[in-house]
Design a protein around this motif. Structure first.
Motif, PDB file in Angstrom:
ATOM      1  N   LYS A  31       0.812  -1.219   0.000  1.00 33.55           N
ATOM      2  CA  LYS A  31       0.000   0.000   0.000  1.00 33.55           C
ATOM      3  C   LYS A  31       0.846   1.270   0.000  1.00 33.55           C
ATOM      4  N   ARG A  32       2.095   1.159   0.449  1.00 30.23           N
ATOM      5  CA  ARG A  32       2.915   2.364   0.547  1.00 30.23           C
ATOM      6  C   ARG A  32       3.242   2.890  -0.849  1.00 30.23           C
ATOM      7  N   PRO A  33       2.954   4.167  -1.121  1.00 30.46           N
ATOM      8  CA  PRO A  33       3.173   4.711  -2.478  1.00 30.46           C
ATOM      9  C   PRO A  33       4.631   4.797  -2.874  1.00 30.46           C
ATOM     10  N   ARG A  34       5.535   4.901  -1.895  1.00 33.09           N
ATOM     11  CA  ARG A  34       6.961   4.985  -2.210  1.00 33.09           C
ATOM     12  C   ARG A  34       7.694   3.818  -1.554  1.00 33.09           C
ATOM     13  N   LYS A  35       8.671   3.274  -2.273  1.00 34.78           N
ATOM     14  CA  LYS A  35       9.487   2.172  -1.759  1.00 34.78           C
ATOM     15  C   LYS A  35      10.954   2.585  -1.818  1.00 34.78           C
ATOM     16  N   VAL A  36      11.720   2.100  -0.871  1.00 33.41           N
ATOM     17  CA  VAL A  36      13.168   2.278  -0.905  1.00 33.41           C
ATOM     18  C   VAL A  36      13.814   0.929  -0.602  1.00 33.41           C
ATOM     19  N   LEU A  37      15.012   0.752  -1.088  1.00 32.20           N
ATOM     20  CA  LEU A  37      15.755  -0.491  -0.860  1.00 32.20           C
ATOM     21  C   LEU A  37      17.085  -0.164  -0.205  1.00 32.20           C
ATOM     22  N   LEU A  38      17.366  -0.857   0.887  1.00 35.83           N
ATOM     23  CA  LEU A  38      18.645  -0.723   1.570  1.00 35.83           C
ATOM     24  C   LEU A  38      19.481  -1.974   1.309  1.00 35.83           C
ATOM     25  N   VAL A  39      20.703  -1.780   0.891  1.00 33.86           N
ATOM     26  CA  VAL A  39      21.622  -2.904   0.698  1.00 33.86           C
ATOM     27  C   VAL A  39      22.892  -2.617   1.486  1.00 33.86           C
ATOM     28  N   PRO A  40      23.540  -3.643   2.004  1.00 31.68           N
ATOM     29  CA  PRO A  40      24.794  -3.413   2.731  1.00 31.68           C
ATOM     30  C   PRO A  40      25.890  -2.970   1.776  1.00 31.68           C
ATOM     31  N   ALA A  41      26.635  -1.967   2.171  1.00 33.45           N
ATOM     32  CA  ALA A  41      27.717  -1.464   1.329  1.00 33.45           C
ATOM     33  C   ALA A  41      28.771  -2.525   1.074  1.00 33.45           C
ATOM     34  N   CYS A  42      28.819  -3.534   1.954  1.00 30.87           N
ATOM     35  CA  CYS A  42      29.812  -4.591   1.787  1.00 30.87           C
ATOM     36  C   CYS A  42      29.554  -5.432   0.539  1.00 30.87           C
ATOM     37  N   MET A  43      28.402  -5.288  -0.098  1.00 26.48           N
ATOM     38  CA  MET A  43      28.151  -6.033  -1.324  1.00 26.48           C
ATOM     39  C   MET A  43      29.087  -5.604  -2.451  1.00 26.48           C
ATOM     40  N   ARG A  44      29.729  -4.458  -2.302  1.00 21.44           N
ATOM     41  CA  ARG A  44      30.715  -4.036  -3.296  1.00 21.44           C
ATOM     42  C   ARG A  44      31.984  -4.874  -3.213  1.00 21.44           C
TER      43      ARG A  44
ATOM     44  N   GLY B 289      27.481   3.994 -10.523  1.00 20.49           N
ATOM     45  CA  GLY B 289      27.557   3.203 -11.742  1.00 20.49           C
ATOM     46  C   GLY B 289      28.950   3.067 -12.297  1.00 20.49           C
ATOM     47  N   CYS B 290      29.949   3.099 -11.421  1.00 19.31           N
ATOM     48  CA  CYS B 290      31.329   3.091 -11.907  1.00 19.31           C
ATOM     49  C   CYS B 290      31.807   1.718 -12.369  1.00 19.31           C
ATOM     50  N   ASN B 291      31.159   0.641 -11.903  1.00 18.74           N
ATOM     51  CA  ASN B 291      31.588  -0.707 -12.285  1.00 18.74           C
ATOM     52  C   ASN B 291      30.374  -1.491 -12.757  1.00 18.74           C
ATOM     53  N   PRO B 292      30.328  -1.873 -14.031  1.00 17.08           N
ATOM     54  CA  PRO B 292      29.132  -2.565 -14.542  1.00 17.08           C
ATOM     55  C   PRO B 292      28.902  -3.939 -13.929  1.00 17.08           C
ATOM     56  N   ASP B 293      29.928  -4.540 -13.353  1.00 15.84           N
ATOM     57  CA  ASP B 293      29.784  -5.872 -12.765  1.00 15.84           C
ATOM     58  C   ASP B 293      29.480  -5.846 -11.274  1.00 15.84           C
ATOM     59  N   CYS B 294      29.479  -4.677 -10.663  1.00 21.11           N
ATOM     60  CA  CYS B 294      29.206  -4.561  -9.229  1.00 21.11           C
ATOM     61  C   CYS B 294      27.743  -4.885  -8.951  1.00 21.11           C
ATOM     62  N   ALA B 295      27.497  -5.679  -7.934  1.00 20.56           N
ATOM     63  CA  ALA B 295      26.134  -6.086  -7.608  1.00 20.56           C
ATOM     64  C   ALA B 295      25.262  -4.891  -7.246  1.00 20.56           C
ATOM     65  N   VAL B 296      25.820  -3.918  -6.542  1.00 19.33           N
ATOM     66  CA  VAL B 296      25.028  -2.746  -6.169  1.00 19.33           C
ATOM     67  C   VAL B 296      24.617  -1.983  -7.420  1.00 19.33           C
ATOM     68  N   ASN B 297      25.516  -1.869  -8.374  1.00 19.00           N
ATOM     69  CA  ASN B 297      25.207  -1.215  -9.645  1.00 19.00           C
ATOM     70  C   ASN B 297      24.110  -1.979 -10.376  1.00 19.00           C
ATOM     71  N   ARG B 298      24.253  -3.285 -10.437  1.00 16.79           N
ATOM     72  CA  ARG B 298      23.265  -4.107 -11.142  1.00 16.79           C
ATOM     73  C   ARG B 298      21.883  -3.977 -10.500  1.00 16.79           C
ATOM     74  N   ILE B 299      21.828  -4.050  -9.182  1.00 18.14           N
ATOM     75  CA  ILE B 299      20.552  -3.940  -8.477  1.00 18.14           C
ATOM     76  C   ILE B 299      19.966  -2.542  -8.627  1.00 18.14           C
ATOM     77  N   THR B 300      20.820  -1.532  -8.573  1.00 15.38           N
ATOM     78  CA  THR B 300      20.348  -0.157  -8.736  1.00 15.38           C
ATOM     79  C   THR B 300      19.687   0.029 -10.096  1.00 15.38           C
ATOM     80  N   ARG B 301      20.286  -0.547 -11.133  1.00 20.05           N
ATOM     81  CA  ARG B 301      19.700  -0.426 -12.466  1.00 20.05           C
ATOM     82  C   ARG B 301      18.351  -1.134 -12.541  1.00 20.05           C
ATOM     83  N   ARG B 302      18.261  -2.314 -11.921  1.00 19.62           N
ATOM     84  CA  ARG B 302      16.989  -3.044 -11.947  1.00 19.62           C
ATOM     85  C   ARG B 302      15.912  -2.302 -11.167  1.00 19.62           C
ATOM     86  N   MET B 303      16.277  -1.746 -10.030  1.00 19.90           N
ATOM     87  CA  MET B 303      15.301  -1.038  -9.217  1.00 19.90           C
ATOM     88  C   MET B 303      14.859   0.276  -9.871  1.00 19.90           C
TER      89      MET B 303
END
Length: 430
Positions: free
Chosen positions: A293-306, A326-340
């Motif tokens: 129901k919440r109109p806005r969503k945010v996602l928190l990821v641990p910085a250690c995923m880098r 977006g400095c590294n195309p293979d970084c998981a945080v970058n990949r997830i950020t693009r999907r989100m």
């Protein structure tokens, strides 16, 4: 809402309830072009993939088992759940939760009594007082954190470390009243700093039990133990394959440790991992409708995923906000950020545990935000309870396996999460 300080007479030190939630240590995410044999490295305490390319089968199995656990508790303890669910809104002025969440709390109480009741009974009161002061010191003074943790490590090693890993149970003494020993257990859990949300929920159950005749209260406590014993056996059959690395970890890497303040955090038994797995399902289910129901969503990821990429990461930092550049195309945080981004969901990195709680302080007063978070399995229960206590509509996704060098490995190992599961959760119809 009345606080625990008003309910109980034992001392309570103000704490930051989020420390047990954020994933600590430099985890390193796998890249998509690595061969499968590198992605499935052995030796993890838990692994939701167990040799597969992803953890989708785990989510199907844990959903079915979680439903069975809740149904069993409902079958065996309907009166306890009924009474407790009526007590909290009236006596403690707490917003109602789902019956599944109350069942999970009763199971958590049985876990704490069974696994930690004996060591709590044996720990001198002055030791618990010292541990509590050291925990407060590390919170209050970042400059003294290293010294406080060094001293806490010694206190844990000498006085508060559970002995033995294979048995997995406390020395239960049927002639002693487990109900009468609850205040000491609650004080012990609080003093460790490792069960910050769990002890609060158990204290609420104790407050409820105090309203019952003594025999009924004692029977309810024994019932929580019986339920946890049942859970231990059934969870091992249903989920044990995902935690086959726990005992090898305890008997090898963990056994070589001595003066470390994460002894209690890393020394968990398979049943505690299984409880975290079920907790993720039960709490996600309990908050799913509100989250949608919440109109806005945010996602928190641990910085250690880098992982190792953190050394060259160009993440943008503005006050609390740490966002991917977006400095590294293979970084998981970058990949997830693009999907989100496709879901119009911003992604923020949380560098450490205290940062997580500061994020929650921002959103607990905002009824328009739903928070999804990624965490290690051992942090799921405490983190979910904290967000629930703060009134935040939340969902969580556990890491598929732990690999940070701070807790689990001598060197960081690439970690991962099930991104399809994440997308499924956060992209639910608004």
């Amino acid at each position: 809402m009345r606080t625990l300080d008003q309910q109980e007479n034992h001392p309570v030190t103000p704490i930051d309830p989020g420390d047990a939630w954020a994933v600590a240590g430099p985890d390193q995410e796998q890249t998509r072009d690595k061969p499968a044999r590198d992605e499935l490295l052995p030796g993890f305490a838990y692994d939701l993939r167990i040799g597969r390319q992803n953890s989708l089968e785990f989510y199907a199995e844990v959903a079915a088992f979680s439903a069975r656990v809740v149904a069993e508790i409902e079958r065996r303890a309907p009166g306890a759940i009924d009474g407790y669910s009526r007590y909290l809104p009236t006596a403690l002025r707490e917003a109602p939760r789902t019956r599944g969440e109350y069942a999970l709390e009763l199971l958590t109480a049985g876990m704490a009594i069974r696994l930690y009741g004996d060591v709590a009974r044996r720990t001198p009161a002055w030791v618990m007082g010292l541990a509590r002061k050291l925990f407060a010191l590390r919170r209050r003074s970042p400059r003294m954190k290293r010294l406080a943790d060094f001293l806490r490590a010694g206190v844990f090693q000498i006085f508060m470390r559970r002995k033995g890993h294979r048995a997995g149970t406390a020395n239960y003494m049927p002639n002693e009243s487990e109900y009468a020993r609850l205040p000491r257990l609650i004080e012990w859990l609080q003093a460790t700093g490792e069960f910050e949300q769990e002890w609060r929920r158990i204290a609420n159950w104790r407050a409820y039990w105090r309203e019952l005749p003594s025999a009924d209260a004692e029977n309810s406590v024994i019932l929580s133990l019986d339920l946890f014993d049942w859970f231990t056996g059934e969870a091992d059959k249903a989920l044990g394959k995902y935690t086959s690395g726990v005992h090898p970890f305890l008997e090898n890497a963990y056994a070589k440790r001595f003066w470390r303040e994460d002894q209690l955090f890393c020394g968990r038994l398979p049943a505690e991992y299984h409880l975290g797995m079920v907790a993720a399902e039960v709490m996600n289910d309990g908050l799913r409708d509100e989250f949608r129901k919440r109109p806005r969503k945010v996602l928190l990821v641990p910085a250690c995923m880098r992982g190792a990429r953190a050394e060259t990461c160009k993440a943008v930092t503005r006050d609390l906000d740490i966002t991917c550049a977006g400095c590294n195309p293979d970084c998981a945080v970058n990949r997830i950020t693009r999907r989100m981004r496709r879901e119009r969901i911003p992604v923020y990195m949380v560098p450490h545990s205290s940062g997580f709680s500061r994020w929650l302080e921002r959103w607990q007063s905002d009824p328009g935000v739903g928070v999804a978070a990624v965490a290690c399995m051992m942090n799921i229960l405490a983190g979910g309870l904290e967000m629930r206590a703060r009134g935040i509509a939340s969902q969580c996704v556990p890491l598929d396996f732990p690999g940070c060098e701070k807790h689990w490995k001598s060197e960081p190992v690439a970690t991962s999460l099930n991104e399809e599961r994440l997308v499924q959760i956060v992209s639910s119809p608004r």
